[in-house]
Design a protein around this motif. Sequence first.
Motif, PDB file in Angstrom:
ATOM      1  N   LEU A 185       9.192   0.375   1.278  1.00 36.95           N
ATOM      2  CA  LEU A 185       9.529   1.740   0.974  1.00 36.95           C
ATOM      3  C   LEU A 185       9.194   1.959  -0.691  1.00 36.95           C
ATOM      4  O   LEU A 185       9.145   2.961  -0.759  1.00 36.95           O
ATOM      5  N   LYS A 186       9.703   1.042  -1.452  1.00 39.09           N
ATOM      6  CA  LYS A 186       9.438   1.295  -2.837  1.00 39.09           C
ATOM      7  C   LYS A 186       7.989   1.613  -3.360  1.00 39.09           C
ATOM      8  O   LYS A 186       7.921   2.246  -4.086  1.00 39.09           O
ATOM      9  N   THR A 207      12.508  -2.857   2.319  1.00 42.66           N
ATOM     10  CA  THR A 207      12.777  -2.387   0.783  1.00 42.66           C
ATOM     11  C   THR A 207      11.539  -2.246   0.004  1.00 42.66           C
ATOM     12  O   THR A 207      11.220  -1.440  -0.640  1.00 42.66           O
ATOM     13  N   LYS A 208      10.874  -3.478  -0.122  1.00 46.41           N
ATOM     14  CA  LYS A 208       9.674  -3.526  -0.832  1.00 46.41           C
ATOM     15  C   LYS A 208       8.872  -2.429  -0.475  1.00 46.41           C
ATOM     16  O   LYS A 208       7.850  -1.709  -1.276  1.00 46.41           O
ATOM     17  N   PHE A 239      15.076  -7.076   5.629  1.00 44.01           N
ATOM     18  CA  PHE A 239      15.467  -6.037   4.702  1.00 44.01           C
ATOM     19  C   PHE A 239      14.745  -5.946   3.391  1.00 44.01           C
ATOM     20  O   PHE A 239      14.689  -4.991   3.146  1.00 44.01           O
ATOM     21  N   SER A 240      14.541  -7.183   2.918  1.00 45.77           N
ATOM     22  CA  SER A 240      13.811  -7.192   1.824  1.00 45.77           C
ATOM     23  C   SER A 240      12.289  -6.706   2.039  1.00 45.77           C
ATOM     24  O   SER A 240      11.999  -5.764   0.889  1.00 45.77           O
ATOM     25  N   ALA A 258       9.867   6.659   3.082  1.00 43.44           N
ATOM     26  CA  ALA A 258      10.507   6.761   1.895  1.00 43.44           C
ATOM     27  C   ALA A 258       9.699   7.833   1.187  1.00 43.44           C
ATOM     28  O   ALA A 258       8.555   8.038   0.874  1.00 43.44           O
ATOM     29  N   PRO A 265      15.408   7.093   1.389  1.00 39.72           N
ATOM     30  CA  PRO A 265      14.773   6.260   2.734  1.00 39.72           C
ATOM     31  C   PRO A 265      15.244   7.169   3.642  1.00 39.72           C
ATOM     32  O   PRO A 265      16.384   7.882   3.993  1.00 39.72           O
TER      33      PRO A 265
END
Length: 67
Positions: free
Chosen positions: A35-36, A32-33, A28-29, A51, A55
């Motif tokens: 997508l950021k 997320t990274k 998950f991390s 993203a 998202p």
Amino acid sequence: MNKGDLVSEVAKVVSTKKEAQAAVDCVFSSITKALKKKQKVTLIGFGTFKAKRVPKFVPGKALKDAV
């Protein structure tokens, strides 16, 4: 299925539930990274995370066929 259910499923193939929790958190991390950073995350057979302003998840053919 929620995150706890997913951890329980992963725990069936790793040594401990603690390791399963770490693995799920890492996945998950990492998503997320990426997508950021406006990167696309493609999991072949599952789907693609993108993203833009929010998202977005696009399911893959295998997932669509399974559901």
